[in-house]
Design a protein around this motif. Structure first.
Motif, short mmCIF file in Angstrom:
data_model
loop_
_atom_site.label_atom_id
_atom_site.label_comp_id
_atom_site.label_asym_id
_atom_site.label_seq_id
_atom_site.Cartn_x
_atom_site.Cartn_y
_atom_site.Cartn_z
N UNK A 52 10.95 0.89 -10.78
CA UNK A 52 10.32 2.47 -10.57
C UNK A 52 10.49 3.00 -9.26
N UNK A 53 10.28 2.01 -8.15
CA UNK A 53 10.12 2.55 -6.85
C UNK A 53 11.54 3.13 -6.40
N UNK A 54 12.52 2.26 -6.85
CA UNK A 54 14.01 2.48 -6.49
C UNK A 54 14.59 3.81 -7.01
N UNK A 55 14.23 4.01 -8.37
CA UNK A 55 14.77 5.31 -9.23
C UNK A 55 14.15 6.51 -8.59
N UNK A 56 12.63 6.45 -8.20
CA UNK A 56 12.12 7.61 -7.76
C UNK A 56 12.47 7.90 -6.38
N UNK A 57 12.58 6.93 -5.51
CA UNK A 57 13.09 7.07 -4.17
C UNK A 57 14.42 7.78 -4.21
N UNK A 70 9.83 -0.27 2.61
CA UNK A 70 11.04 -0.21 3.78
C UNK A 70 12.02 0.72 3.41
N UNK A 71 12.09 0.73 2.02
CA UNK A 71 13.28 1.83 1.56
C UNK A 71 12.89 3.10 1.84
N UNK A 72 11.49 3.45 1.61
CA UNK A 72 10.81 4.87 1.96
C UNK A 72 11.14 5.08 3.26
N UNK A 73 10.41 4.22 3.89
CA UNK A 73 10.64 4.52 5.52
C UNK A 73 11.86 4.94 5.95
N UNK A 74 12.90 3.99 5.68
CA UNK A 74 14.26 4.32 6.12
C UNK A 74 14.70 5.82 5.32
N UNK A 75 14.08 6.33 4.51
CA UNK A 75 14.46 7.54 4.00
C UNK A 75 13.61 8.79 4.23
N UNK A 76 12.61 8.33 5.31
CA UNK A 76 11.79 9.13 5.89
C UNK A 76 10.79 9.83 4.85
N UNK A 95 6.41 -12.77 -4.50
CA UNK A 95 7.30 -11.78 -5.13
C UNK A 95 6.88 -10.56 -5.47
N UNK A 96 5.72 -10.38 -5.88
CA UNK A 96 4.94 -9.27 -5.89
C UNK A 96 5.05 -8.20 -4.73
N UNK A 97 4.40 -9.05 -3.82
CA UNK A 97 4.10 -8.23 -2.43
C UNK A 97 5.47 -8.07 -1.78
N UNK A 98 6.34 -8.78 -1.87
CA UNK A 98 7.67 -8.52 -1.40
C UNK A 98 8.44 -7.31 -2.19
#
Ligand SMILES: *Cc1c(COP(=O)(O)O)cnc(C)c1O
Ligand code: SF4
Length: 451
Positions: A222-227, A264-270, A254-257
């Motif tokens: 979900x996170x990756x698809x939305x970002x 982290x991915x969001x931050x990299x994309x601002x 595994x969950x927290x990672x």
């Protein structure tokens, strides 16, 4: 009436003293059946999930002679009146003061007692917020211009009696049938596709149910698809998990990672990735919360809190103030306090709008502005969240307030109703008299249409 007592209290008393000593004792050992449960077991999130309390029978066998048969009978009676199931993590169950369960603020949120129910307000509705009308794709509500609400699952680590989505969340009860869904992955794609096609959408709230119940793989998906969607700038994961099962954050790597990777991915994309959690009172905050927050803060994950103003739970000034201060101390930013939605089975937990407005006014200025929650009324029938003091009209005798949302739902008026038992005597008499009530409501609505 409680409101007037509170007004006096606030006028005369200075702010309560706060000590930031988060409890770290083996509190669960006061539950007879858990006397020999070790820290290792208790901190295991799987143990917590496997030992959830789900029935009167569970309560009885865990507590033994700590509670009497009249309490168990009352609980069983409550279970036939509530639209919500019982599911409580051991962590939360053990935080209840079992020497006085009738008044306990945690018990009041999760275990229904038949003797405490009041008749539903005549204007209450299962879908009080009108979410079905604003549903644009499966599991997706689009009400405000630039944000959507995505509900990928209908299960939660605990079930709250006051849940605004009790019509779909949790399984069927003795009272109502629900078509509960787990994570309906095949339907998610339709929701993503709608978001992709609508470039005004910048904000996605991922709620439910509770995203705590998603597997790390689904969470990442979900996170990756939305970002990936260029116009989506902010995503929030809404979960009560931090408040009711902090072990998943401290002990399920595994969950927290997965959360860390999305963040982290969001931050990299601002882009902003954050968690919105749900503490109702300071009693749910312990050293387990502190450890979980220490980890999230070190990973750079922003956490905010939203809760509901609940009668007998957090509607006294000192309780709300101490809760906000403790949340702020742990870097959890108090963000929203909702007036209770007009859903069935909750009349005894609702407060008046006046009480909410007064709480908001009393809190203002007591701490940093950015830690001051917005008090809102989510106007019934789809009016959306409205600032608590922004009503157009309010008849306190009748307990009716009128709301508008000029740029979101132009030309519509929305009405909220206070719980009848909290009205002055004269107001209660009007509600008891059908003709009188209809005539007063018609007059109120008419005045609104002239305004
Ligand atoms: C609450 C809500 C949001 C988010 O609103 P905020 O004020 O940004 O927290 C979005 N969509 C729906 C349908 C909501 O109910
Ligand atoms: S955790 Fe949230 S969605 Fe789940 S029952 Fe509680 S209020 Fe409802």
């Amino acid at each position: 009436m409680r409101l007037h007592t509170d007004i006096r209290l606030v006028k005369t008393a200075s702010l309560p003293q706060i000590t930031y000593d988060f409890r770290s004792d083996h509190f669960w050992r006061s539950v007879p059946a858990w006397q020999s449960v070790t820290v290792q077991e208790f901190q295991d999130h799987r143990w917590q999930q496997q030992n959830c309390v789900k029935s009167t029978k569970d309560v009885s066998s865990l507590l033994g002679s700590l509670v009497g048969s009249s309490f168990l009978q009352d609980l069983d009676d409550g279970l036939s009146k509530t639209p919500m199931n019982v599911r409580i993590t051991p962590y939360i169950f053990a935080l209840i003061n079992w020497r006085n369960p009738y008044e306990d603020p945690i018990r009041r949120q999760f275990l229904p007692l038949g003797s405490q129910f009041l008749d539903d307000h005549p204007e209450c509705m299962a879908d009080s917020l009108g979410e079905e009308a604003d549903t644009v794709a499966p599991l997706l509500t689009h009400r405000y211009p630039d944000k959507v609400l995505f509900l990928p699952t209908s299960v939660c680590p605990v079930y709250c009696l006051f849940c605004t989505r009790s019509r779909v969340v949790g399984g069927s009860t003795r009272l109502i049938h629900k078509s509960t869904y787990g994570s309906k992955k095949p339907q998610w794609e339709e929701a993503f596709s709608y978001i992709r096609r609508n470039p005004t959408i910048e904000d996605v709230v991922i709620s439910g149910g509770d995203m705590f119940m998603l597997t790390p793989e689904n969470l990442s998906y979900i996170g990756v698809e939305l970002l990936k969607i260029p116009h989506v700038r902010r995503i929030r994961f809404a979960t009560k998990g931090l408040a009711v099962l902090p072990m998943r954050i401290t002990n399920d790597d595994t969950w927290t990672e997965a959360i860390e990777a999305i963040s982290d991915r969001g931050r990299a994309l601002m882009k902003e990735v954050c968690i919105h959690t749900h503490f109702s009172t300071e009693h749910e905050i312990t050293s387990w919360t502190e450890r979980a927050m220490r980890r999230l803060v070190s990973l750079g994950v922003k956490v905010r809190n939203q809760c509901v103003l609940l009668r007998g739970v957090n509607d006294e000034f000192d309780v709300m103030y101490r809760t906000l201060k403790k949340l702020s101390y742990l870097n959890i930013q108090p963000y929203l306090v909702y007036v209770h939605d007009m859903v069935p089975g909750c009349e005894h937990l609702r407060t008046t709008l006046e009480a909410a407005d007064f709480m908001s006014k009393s809190l203002q200025g007591t701490t940093a502005g950015f830690n001051m929650p917005r008090f809102v009324c989510d106007a019934p029938n789809g009016g959306g969240k409205r600032e608590i003091s922004s009503y157009e009209r309010y008849d306190k005798e009748l307990g009716i307030s009128a709301w508008t949302a000029p740029k979101v739902k132009p030309d519509q008026v929305f009405y909220y109703f206070d719980p009848i038992d909290q009205l002055p005597q004269s107001g209660r008499e009007i509600w008891a008299d059908r003709l009188e009530r209809e005539s007063r409501l018609t007059t109120f609505r008419h005045q609104m249409s002239l305004a």
